[in-house]
Write an enzyme that holds these catalytic residues in place. Structure first.
Site, mmCIF file in Angstrom:
data_model
loop_
_atom_site.group_PDB
_atom_site.id
_atom_site.type_symbol
_atom_site.label_atom_id
_atom_site.label_comp_id
_atom_site.label_asym_id
_atom_site.label_seq_id
_atom_site.Cartn_x
_atom_site.Cartn_y
_atom_site.Cartn_z
ATOM 1 C CG ASN A 15 -1.722 1.250 1.385
ATOM 2 O OD1 ASN A 15 -1.823 2.055 0.452
ATOM 3 N ND2 ASN A 15 -2.323 1.448 2.546
ATOM 4 C CE LYS A 17 0.009 3.208 4.818
ATOM 5 N NZ LYS A 17 0.142 3.256 6.267
ATOM 6 C CG HIS A 105 -5.553 2.050 5.641
ATOM 7 N ND1 HIS A 105 -5.017 2.987 6.498
ATOM 8 C CD2 HIS A 105 -4.566 1.155 5.399
ATOM 9 C CE1 HIS A 105 -3.753 2.666 6.747
ATOM 10 N NE2 HIS A 105 -3.447 1.563 6.090
ATOM 11 C CD GLU A 107 -2.490 5.564 6.974
ATOM 12 O OE1 GLU A 107 -2.560 5.557 5.731
ATOM 13 O OE2 GLU A 107 -1.534 5.067 7.602
ATOM 14 C CD GLU A 177 -2.972 -2.298 7.715
ATOM 15 O OE1 GLU A 177 -1.950 -2.560 7.089
ATOM 16 O OE2 GLU A 177 -3.562 -1.212 7.605
ATOM 17 N N GLY A 183 3.276 2.455 10.689
ATOM 18 C CA GLY A 183 4.221 3.539 10.447
ATOM 19 C C GLY A 183 5.031 3.924 11.676
ATOM 20 C CB SER A 223 6.089 -1.653 11.733
ATOM 21 O OG SER A 223 5.735 -0.305 12.033
HETATM 22 O O1 G3H Z 1 -1.512 -0.325 4.699
HETATM 23 C C1 G3H Z 1 -0.442 -0.499 5.287
HETATM 24 C C2 G3H Z 1 -0.326 -0.262 6.700
HETATM 25 O O2 G3H Z 1 -0.934 0.910 7.087
HETATM 26 C C3 G3H Z 1 1.036 -0.491 7.281
HETATM 27 O O3 G3H Z 1 1.897 0.613 7.071
HETATM 28 P P1 G3H Z 1 3.419 0.487 7.549
HETATM 29 O O4 G3H Z 1 3.950 -0.791 6.948
HETATM 30 O O5 G3H Z 1 4.095 1.699 7.013
HETATM 31 O O6 G3H Z 1 3.412 0.414 9.042
#
Ligand code: G3H
Length: 264
Positions: A15, A17, A105, A107, A177, A183, A223
Site C-alpha cells: 500500500n 499510500k 484503512h 487512515e 492492522e 508507520g 511495520s
Molecule cells: O496499509 C499499510 C499499513 O498501514 C502499514 O503501514 P506500515 O507498513 O508503514 O506500518
C-alpha cells in the site's frame, strides 16, 4: 485453526499510500518486476496499491510487459455513479482491471471519519464489480492496553461484513492492522498477530461456515519489514502482509515477498 493450505495462497500487498506520481510508480514496478522471478509468483500473490493517479500507468506497464504483479486501489466509492465529487467508483476501477480495493484503512477511518457502515457499503460496491476488497480492521493503543483488541476487531469485522453473502466473503481479504503498529516501527509480536487473526477466522466460521473461514486470506499489517516478516508468516492464521513504508523500497518489498527464504 488450520494452517495455511494451498487454497490460501499468501498475498503480499504494498500500500503506497499518498506516495509516487505515475512516473515514479512505473519505475518502482519495473524494479520489482526485474527482481521477482516466476517461482516467487508461484508461491505468493504480489500486489501494488498505488494512488488513483498512477493506476492507469501501472496497468499499462503490467499489461505491456506481461508482469504477474497484481494491482489495486486504496479506496472505492460506495456509490455507483453521480454527483459525488472526488469519488472513484468500483466500475471505474474494474475498467482499469484492478484486482483489489482497500476499504476501511485506519487512515481513512481516522482522517475521513469512515465508520463500519460506510466500510460495509464500500466492500459491497467493490464485490459487485468483481473487485476483491482488502478490508482493514485494527485497534488503537488505548484498546490494546485495555486488552480489548479481539472484541474491538471482531465488532469491526461484523459491521463491515453485514449482509455480505458467503460466496462474496470467500474472495474477500481481511487485513488486521493494529493502529499503534502502523508507520511506527513497532511491529506486533507474531503472537499478537496470530491471536487476532485466529479470532477473525473463528468469527468467519461462526458467521458463515468452516469452509469460508478456511478460504479467506487474513493479512497482518503494521511495520512489516524483511527483518520481521518470516516470523509473522510462520503463524497459522497469517496469510500475508499489507505493507506500507517498506513497499516503497523495491529491495525491501522483494525481500518481504521472498519471506520463505528468510530465517524464522
Ligand atoms: O496499509 C499499510 C499499513 O498501514 C502499514 O503501514 P506500515 O507498513 O508503514 O506500518
Amino acid at each position: 485453526m488450520a494452517p495455511a493450505t494451498p487454497a490460501r495462497k499468501p498475498l503480499m500487498a504494498g500500500n503506497w499510500k499518498m506516495n509516487n506520481n505515475h512516473l515514479e510508480a512505473i519505475a518502482l514496478v519495473q524494479k520489482m518486476a526485474f527482481a521477482l522471478k516466476e517461482a516467487d509468483f508461484e508461491a505468493v500473490d504480489v500486489a501494488v496499491i498505488p494512488p488513483f493517479t498512477a493506476i492507469r500507468s501501472v496497468q499499462t506497464l503490467i499489461d505491456a510487459d506481461k508482469y504477474a504483479i497484481q494491482y489495486g486501489a486504496q479506496d472505492v466509492s460506495p456509490h455507483a455513479s453521480g454527483a459525488y465529487t472526488g469519488d472513484i467508483s468500483a466500475a471505474m476501477l474494474a475498467k482499469l482491471r484492478c484486482s483489489y480495493a482497500v476499504v476501511g484503512h485506519s487512515e481513512r477511518r481516522q482522517y475521513h471519519r469512515e465508520d463500519d457502515a460506510l466500510v460495509n457499503a464500500k466492500a459491497k460496491a467493490a464485490l459487485a464489480a468483481d473487485i476483491t476488497p482488502i478490508l482493514c480492521v485494527g485497534e488503537g493503543l488505548d484498546v490494546r492496553k485495555a486488552g480489548g483488541q479481539v472484541a474491538h476487531v471482531l465488532a469491526q469485522v461484523d459491521g463491515a461484513l453485514e449482509k455480505i453473502p458467503a460466496d462474496q466473503v470467500r474472495r474477500t481479504v481481511i487485513a488486521y492492522e493494529p493502529v499503534w503498529a502502523i508507520g511506527t516501527g513497532e511491529v506486533a509480536t507474531p503472537q499478537d498477530a496470530q491471536e487476532v487473526c485466529a479470532a477473525i477466522r473463528t468469527r468467519l466460521a461462526e458467521l458463515y461456515d468452516g469452509g469460508v473461514a478456511d478460504e479467506v486470506r487474513i493479512l497482518y499489517g503494521g511495520s512489516v519489514k524483511g527483518g520481521n516478516v518470516a516470523k509473522l508468516m510462520a503463524q497459522a492464521d497469517v496469510d500475508g502482509a499489507l505493507v506500507g513504508g517498506a513497499s516503497l523500497d523495491p529491495g525491501e518489498f522483494v525481500k518481504i515477498c521472498r519471506y520463505r527464504d528468510l530465517p524464522v
